[in-house]
Design an enzyme around this catalytic site. Structure first.
Site, PDB file in Angstrom:
ATOM      1  CG  ASP A 168      40.613  37.626  37.807  1.00  0.00           C
ATOM      2  OD1 ASP A 168      40.457  38.375  36.641  1.00  0.00           O
ATOM      3  OD2 ASP A 168      40.068  36.702  38.067  1.00  0.00           O
ATOM      4  CG  HIS A 223      40.633  41.137  34.530  1.00  0.00           C
ATOM      5  ND1 HIS A 223      39.259  41.577  34.007  1.00  0.00           N
ATOM      6  CD2 HIS A 223      40.655  40.926  36.187  1.00  0.00           C
ATOM      7  CE1 HIS A 223      37.998  40.927  35.695  1.00  0.00           C
ATOM      8  NE2 HIS A 223      39.506  40.885  36.557  1.00  0.00           N
ATOM      9  CG  HIS A 273      40.215  40.679  28.478  1.00  0.00           C
ATOM     10  ND1 HIS A 273      38.776  40.729  28.372  1.00  0.00           N
ATOM     11  CD2 HIS A 273      40.247  41.775  29.424  1.00  0.00           C
ATOM     12  CE1 HIS A 273      38.473  41.520  29.687  1.00  0.00           C
ATOM     13  NE2 HIS A 273      39.084  41.486  30.175  1.00  0.00           N
ATOM     14  NE  ARG A 286      35.508  43.241  27.780  1.00  0.00           N
ATOM     15  CZ  ARG A 286      35.936  42.294  27.036  1.00  0.00           C
ATOM     16  NH1 ARG A 286      36.328  42.753  25.762  1.00  0.00           N
ATOM     17  NH2 ARG A 286      35.761  41.351  27.380  1.00  0.00           N
ATOM     18  CG  HIS A 316      36.668  45.592  33.623  1.00  0.00           C
ATOM     19  ND1 HIS A 316      36.224  44.636  32.589  1.00  0.00           N
ATOM     20  CD2 HIS A 316      38.063  44.302  33.036  1.00  0.00           C
ATOM     21  CE1 HIS A 316      36.607  43.756  31.569  1.00  0.00           C
ATOM     22  NE2 HIS A 316      37.597  43.564  32.375  1.00  0.00           N
ATOM     23  CG  HIS A 346      36.679  34.460  38.501  1.00  0.00           C
ATOM     24  ND1 HIS A 346      36.576  35.193  39.936  1.00  0.00           N
ATOM     25  CD2 HIS A 346      37.510  35.462  38.238  1.00  0.00           C
ATOM     26  CE1 HIS A 346      36.414  36.843  40.217  1.00  0.00           C
ATOM     27  NE2 HIS A 346      38.193  36.412  38.964  1.00  0.00           N
ATOM     28  CG  HIS A 393      40.361  33.337  35.686  1.00  0.00           C
ATOM     29  ND1 HIS A 393      41.084  33.722  34.299  1.00  0.00           N
ATOM     30  CD2 HIS A 393      39.585  33.063  35.345  1.00  0.00           C
ATOM     31  CE1 HIS A 393      40.340  34.940  34.273  1.00  0.00           C
ATOM     32  NE2 HIS A 393      39.225  33.900  34.834  1.00  0.00           N
ATOM     33  CG  HIS A 442      39.298  37.276  31.839  1.00  0.00           C
ATOM     34  ND1 HIS A 442      38.452  37.112  33.632  1.00  0.00           N
ATOM     35  CD2 HIS A 442      38.846  38.784  31.280  1.00  0.00           C
ATOM     36  CE1 HIS A 442      37.693  38.473  33.700  1.00  0.00           C
ATOM     37  NE2 HIS A 442      38.179  38.980  33.374  1.00  0.00           N
TER      38      HIS A 442
END
Length: 176
Positions: free
Chosen positions: A106, A68, A70, A166, A149, A94, A103, A86
């Site tokens: 992602d 992702h 962030h 994470r 992740h 999402h 979104h 995010h």
């Protein structure tokens, strides 16, 4: 005291100064929470619009992992929580407002890390930009971060995708 020094060393290892210019883009190093090299992520402009992201990961646990973007250009170990949530400038939910289940935070798929702890993946994301003046820019508000992740994104749980902790992070900032 040793733990604080180790955390500081990891934080310094993934600071914005640690990126290299790529053709029309940048390459950023990723580090694990213990400071181990986790590979690189390269970001370059796509031909028509968007961003091409090339991942070369290593030293990660085998299995599927969500990747992702962030909202903050910070990767403080050990949990990388300083990277914030995010990156989602369009504020989409999402799996609800976006039929693809993504979104802006992602990326289009999970990454499968092999038994040797490595993975490579290249994909285009049309809803992100490298234009520092755009609201959907990876460089917006001082930059963002890329996060690996511990688990795969389930593509429906809002906002995290139920991707777990994470485990690796890299700082994305505009080249100077």
């Amino acid at each position: 005291m040793r733990i604080s020094a180790a955390i500081l060393a990891v934080s310094l290892a993934v600071t914005p100064a640690a990126f290299a210019k790529a053709k029309g883009g940048i390459t950023v190093p990723l580090k694990t929470s213990s400071g181990q090299d986790a590979g690189t992520a390269s970001f370059s402009p796509a031909k028509k619009n968007g961003v091409v992201i090339k991942l070369k990961l290593k030293n990660l646990p085998p299995g599927d992992h969500a990747v992702h973007i962030h909202e903050h250009a910070v990767c403080d170990a050990p949990d990388f929580k300083t990277a914030g949530g995010h990156f989602n400038p369009a504020e989409k939910k999402h799996g609800i407002e976006n039929p693809m289940g993504h979104h802006n935070g992602d990326l289009p798929h999970n990454v499968a890390v092999g038994p040797d702890g490595t993975a490579s993946s290249t994909f285009k994301v049309d809803y992100l930009s490298l234009d520092p003046t755009a609201s959907d820019s990876l460089f917006a508000n001082g930059g963002t971060s890329i996060m690996v992740h511990e688990k795969a994104d389930d593509m429906k749980t809002d906002p995290t995708g139920n991707a777990g902790n994470r485990i690796a992070c890299g700082v994305i900032v505009a080249p100077k």
